[in-house]
Design an enzyme around this catalytic site. Structure first.
Site, short mmCIF file in Angstrom:
data_model
loop_
_atom_site.label_atom_id
_atom_site.label_comp_id
_atom_site.label_asym_id
_atom_site.label_seq_id
_atom_site.Cartn_x
_atom_site.Cartn_y
_atom_site.Cartn_z
N GLU A 158 28.95 -5.71 -5.16
CA GLU A 158 30.14 -5.36 -5.95
C GLU A 158 30.12 -6.03 -7.32
O GLU A 158 30.48 -5.40 -8.32
CB GLU A 158 31.41 -5.74 -5.18
CG GLU A 158 31.66 -4.84 -3.97
CD GLU A 158 32.88 -5.27 -3.18
OE1 GLU A 158 33.51 -6.28 -3.57
OE2 GLU A 158 33.21 -4.62 -2.17
N HIS B 280 37.79 0.91 -3.01
CA HIS B 280 38.26 0.43 -1.71
C HIS B 280 39.23 1.41 -1.05
O HIS B 280 39.81 1.11 0.00
CB HIS B 280 38.93 -0.94 -1.85
CG HIS B 280 37.98 -2.04 -2.24
ND1 HIS B 280 37.50 -2.17 -3.52
CD2 HIS B 280 37.44 -3.05 -1.52
CE1 HIS B 280 36.69 -3.22 -3.59
NE2 HIS B 280 36.63 -3.77 -2.38
#
Length: 315
Positions: free
Chosen positions: A168, A202
């Protein structure tokens, strides 16, 4: 939104499209083994996570390569190329220690709560004495080794504290922030924009939580909405660290630390000390935010900088 088309060598629309594409790729590829490759469902949770690790690794490498061809790279030696993503060896200890100390200030309440829990546990077993003999120390060391070995083989540990933070940060900080800065976007615009993409990555948790927990869509939306809000806040902070330091280790260690600690404790019915500790830590965090992220702490010089080196002029 203020931007300057091509101000840093990358057209602003191209930078935005590339960032959106990387976000979609990072999420979509996680479902490719079943939906595209038609592989049979994983036989275990470990197999399922290993598949996801491979997919996340592939999307990260693809993002790094695509980003390298979009950025105005002047020379193709490895150290120069990696510096565009904030990957460098010099000033590594500063990029680890200072952001970690700064981030930990927000967890003073959590530290107090943990200390009180340990103290309470010791009080309940007041008759238990600490064995400081050779046998006792050997037993304690063996227990520590066993715990470390079990952590190494725990797939969830790799997911939360290694694979997710590394991939990420490389994609959403190393690649995207460099693209947006070279697209001519101002530093604060980048700090506010990139976390939105980070939080959208997400959103798949909403569907997974809804299906796995067999709960209502409203409850799933509330839970994931809270998570997305926290993700935006942390993403802004991580982006701030990366833009100020120009070092990928700064947001990376903070990401790992926050995953370990979870949400900061700001209230406890057991004692008011938790709230006091949280407020004191928050005030200290705000006071030290700019001093501990000063670009001079992480770089020897700020001249002859590239478009992704915002710290050169943000003092």
């Amino acid at each position: 939104m203020e931007s300057y088309s091509g101000a840093g060598g990358v057209p602003a629309p191209l930078a935005i499209v590339a960032c959106i594409g990387m976000t979609i790729l990072y999420v979509a590829i996680l479902y490719s083994p079943t939906l595209i490759l038609r592989l049979p469902p994983p036989s275990s949770f470990k197999t399922f996570m290993i598949r996801r690790f491979i997919c996340a690794g592939i999307s990260t490498v693809v993002s790094l390569v695509v980003c390298a061809f979009i950025l105005p790279i002047k020379r193709w030696n490895m150290s120069y190329l990696l510096s565009a993503y904030g990957i460098r060896l010099h000033h590594t200890w500063e990029a680890v220690v200072f952001p970690l100390c700064l981030t930990s200030l927000m967890y003073i309440g959590s530290f107090i709560l943990k200390i009180l829990s340990i103290w309470s546990s010791w009080s309940e077993h007041g008759d238990r004495q600490i064995d400081i003999s050779f046998h006792g120390l050997k037993s304690g060391l063996q227990n520590l080794i066993n715990w470390m070995v079990s952590a190494v083989y725990d797939i969830s540990v790799w997911r939360m504290y290694i694979v997710a933070p590394v991939t990420e940060e490389l994609v959403f900080r190393g690649c995207m922030i460099s693209l947006l800065l070279c697209g001519g976007f101002k530093a604060y615009t980048v700090i506010l924009l990139s976390p939105v993409l980070f939080s959208l990555a997400h959103l798949n948790h909403l569907l997974e939580y809804y299906m796995q927990q067999n709960t209502s869509l409203l409850k799933a939306s509330m839970v994931v909405g809270f998570q997305l809000g926290y993700t935006v806040i942390f993403g802004s902070y991580a982006s701030f660290l990366f833009v100020r330091s120009g070092h990928i280790a700064a947001p990376l260690v903070s990401h790992m630390f926050c995953n370990i600690m979870g949400l900061p404790a700001f209230f406890s019915r057991r004692t008011w000390l938790v709230s006091v500790g949280f407020v004191a830590g928050a005030i200290s965090f705000v006071y030290l935010l700019f001093p501990l992220t000063s670009p001079a702490l992480y770089n020897d010089r700020t001249d002859n900088c590239e478009c992704w080196h915002t710290y050169c002029y943000w003092t």
